[in-house]
Design an enzyme around this catalytic site. Structure first.
Site, PDB file in Angstrom:
ATOM      1  N   ASN A  19       0.902  -1.139   0.000  1.00  0.00           N
ATOM      2  CA  ASN A  19       0.000   0.000   0.000  1.00  0.00           C
ATOM      3  C   ASN A  19       0.948   1.197   0.000  1.00  0.00           C
ATOM      4  OD1 ASN A  19      -1.440   2.185   1.654  1.00  0.00           O
ATOM      5  ND2 ASN A  19      -3.114   0.787   1.144  1.00  0.00           N
ATOM      6  N   SER A  20       0.886   2.022  -1.006  1.00  0.00           N
ATOM      7  CA  SER A  20       1.879   3.081  -1.218  1.00  0.00           C
ATOM      8  C   SER A  20       1.892   4.117  -0.107  1.00  0.00           C
ATOM      9  CB  SER A  20       1.627   3.787  -2.549  1.00  0.00           C
ATOM     10  OG  SER A  20       1.808   2.896  -3.616  1.00  0.00           O
ATOM     11  N   GLN A  21       3.028   4.782  -0.001  1.00  0.00           N
ATOM     12  CA  GLN A  21       3.238   5.845   0.974  1.00  0.00           C
ATOM     13  C   GLN A  21       2.217   6.964   0.745  1.00  0.00           C
ATOM     14  OE1 GLN A  21       7.168   7.416   0.641  1.00  0.00           O
ATOM     15  NE2 GLN A  21       6.976   8.706   2.449  1.00  0.00           N
TER      16      GLN A  21
END
Length: 187
Positions: free
Chosen positions: A38-40
């Site tokens: 889950n991206s930053q």
């Protein structure tokens, strides 16, 4: 508060993370299993601002993963819009669909990607395309799915890339260096 900040306030990241890793306020990528993340949040916010999503638009979310970006996009387009998320890994398709099912955004969904087809050409053109995985080079099949006047944000070879379709030739610009999981393609 701008539209992206409002979407972040309305769509809690921790609801799209695995139990035991729900540190949604952490500004870092978080594993969601199967070698994916889950991206930053800071990166996602930058991507969404570059994408410039508007209410009522038709949007493609490539590499939908846990469904968080699909839900954020769903918030941005509102009920007059449509967000189609695609994910290659069946386990993540199920996880993302389950996460989205708990929202009040039926205009946003995730489907299983065809391993031989990039994007959803049968539903194109898209006014906006968000790609949350890094391509080695700009994928022509996704550029072809972009509507005239459309925008695509995609990490390409480490550079955040904005593609704007002005109708003649796409304009391509880069906006900083980022690291992403690789985009899985058949090329």
């Amino acid at each position: 508060m701008d539209a992206v900040d409002h979407a972040f306030a309305a769509v809690a990241r921790e609801n799209y993370l695995l139990p035991g890793t729900r540190h949604g306020d952490r500004d870092a990528p978080i594993a969601i299993g199967h070698g994916q993340t889950n991206s930053q949040p800071r990166t996602v916010a930058s991507m969404l601002r570059l994408l410039d999503v508007r209410p009522g638009q038709h949007v493609l979310d490539v590499g939908a993963g846990s469904g968080w970006t699909t839900a954020l996009l769903g918030h941005l387009v509102g009920p007059a819009g449509r967000v189609r998320g695609v994910e290659l890994l069946p386990q993540l398709v199920s996880f993302g669909q389950e996460n989205l099912s708990r929202t009040d955004r039926p205009w946003a969904d995730i489907v299983q990607a065809d391993p031989d087809v990039l994007g959803l050409p049968q539903h194109s053109p898209f006014e906006r395309i968000l790609v949350s995985a890094e391509a080695r080079r700009l994928p022509a099949p996704l550029v072809d799915q972009l509507a005239p006047g459309g925008r695509m944000v995609i990490p390409v070879d480490g550079a955040m890339t904005l593609v704007e379709n002005d109708g003649d030739r796409p304009r391509v610009s880069t906006h900083g260096r980022y690291r992403f999981v690789p985009l899985v393609t058949t090329d």
